[in-house]
Write an enzyme that holds these catalytic residues in place. Sequence first.
Site, short mmCIF file in Angstrom:
data_model
loop_
_atom_site.label_atom_id
_atom_site.label_comp_id
_atom_site.label_asym_id
_atom_site.label_seq_id
_atom_site.Cartn_x
_atom_site.Cartn_y
_atom_site.Cartn_z
N GLU A 248 0.83 -1.20 0.00
CA GLU A 248 0.00 0.00 0.00
C GLU A 248 0.87 1.25 0.00
OE1 GLU A 248 -3.77 0.71 2.61
OE2 GLU A 248 -2.00 1.27 3.76
N ASP A 309 -5.11 -3.31 -2.93
CA ASP A 309 -4.98 -1.85 -2.87
C ASP A 309 -3.62 -1.39 -3.35
OD1 ASP A 309 -3.71 -2.90 -0.64
OD2 ASP A 309 -4.79 -1.67 0.82
#
Length: 565
Positions: A248, A309
């Site tokens: 991330e 993500d």
Amino acid sequence: MRRRSVSLLGLAGLLVLPLTSIPQAQAQVPAQPRAQERGEAAAAADSLVSAGKPVTASSVEGTGFEAGRAVDGNTATRWASLEGVDPQWVRIDLGATHTVSRVKLNWEAAYGKAYRIQTSADGTTWTDVYATTTGDGGVDDLTVSGSGRYLRMHGTSRGTPYGYSLWEFEVYGAPSGGGVPGGPAVPFGSHLKPYAAGTLKPSGAQAVLDQKVVEYYNKWKAAFVRQNCGNGWYQIISPDADHPYVAEAQGYGMVVTATMAGADPDAKKIFDGLVKWKIDHPSSVNPNLLAAEQDVACKSVNGGDGATDGDMDVAYGLLLADKQWGSAGTYNYKDLALKHIAAIKKDELNPTTKLLKLGDWSSSGDQYYYISRTSDWMVDHFRAFRTASGDTTWDAVRSAHQTQISRLQSTYASGTGLLPDFVVDTNTTPKPAPGQVLEDPNDGAYWWNACRTPWRIADDAVTSGDATSLAAARKLNSWIKTKTGGDPNKIAIGYKLNGTQISAGSEAAFFAPFAVAAMTDPGSQAWLDALWNKMLTTPVDTSSYFSASIQLQVMITASGNHWVP
């Protein structure tokens, strides 16, 4: 990403903005006499080319003395550097290569005794066009001869014990018609990609908005950009995660550095170091994806699989890089992006529901296969993937996620528009998680994942003008503005979907994203200004890459600098 506990402690103290190292000049240029009047016809024919252009500086004394004030045409406002520190510089991005014939420095009392005027094609290698060691303040009206996209005043010795300060910094010249070899195609502050009609921006001069973002970026960079592992790698460190390096964070870093090209001369170098990290830390499931977590030894852990993500932002960052710098250099950004996008489709997208899975580690038959995380629903990324790949699947993916955003808002959060961290039963009737399904008892609430959704939804609204995204963003904006009475300090840490507060306190990850939602409502200028000012008074939390990275990206959008490749 499998989320981690985030500190709810108070925000860390403001970092001192580090000076950027100054490359040695290519050649020594003898000092030239001050030209009190323009004596050359060629100079007289040239135009002022610096007004309102993006400006960055090595430091700023404080609020009200931002670099952009040196080009705002107002002799009552000024840029001022930190006091008592040499060297210092202030740099103007002219947006394209110009020939430069005249530079005018209107000094405040804090003037430069020894300084250089320098030009550059790329913001990295500088050439002197003027130098002096006997400056005496006042107005220096200089006849020069040079060319470049960037021009700066590089001060090496102050004329007073204070700093350097300019009421106005004027550059005169003309576009040369040439490009900038190796320079970014969409430099930060160029605003070449306008937003949808009616989109708000915080009040104030554009140059000042841009400078505030650059200042925050420099502090973020000092806090989180690292070269701890050698091997030519760069990493974004994540002190608030379960491991020091998580996908991330690397995804955030790639998107940010590609966007800040033009403001940071090291942007491409950092980006390429992050690309090398991605290539050298492949997911164990699909080697075209990034392994989600690395330890202090810089080795992938916990199975080495991927997280959706992080992968979404890595692919998006690579597309930005291809548009910024092309793909003929060390890395073929476009090829890497297309492989990453194809891998997301293959292993991080549920082929039945067309909704994103949690990661490439989830497969048909496991308990997570029909669970999705709303903060991964990055609609502008889907648009970029469709454009780059030509694959119409991404149109269906975008539509599926937008449909669920609208349905979840109307069915489960009709009064608030809030989305839950996780959605379950995506193969039948998608609904908020009934309790802990992956991370936390609040998995079905607006918590540490979903706090990003106002930003993600509204990013698409302001760049595309899409009616579905606009409606979803405006619903969120209307509720939070009313809930807080227009006071950003009252935005809590987490809410149930009915708007009941979960935790007290104030955290950038929760208040900053609402600024992008506010941009979609023509009646929310005062609210947007309040949110922007809240961000300006919130220092970088060096213990939380999560909150700091979210606020930085929100500021990029709010200032008009987010764009879709």
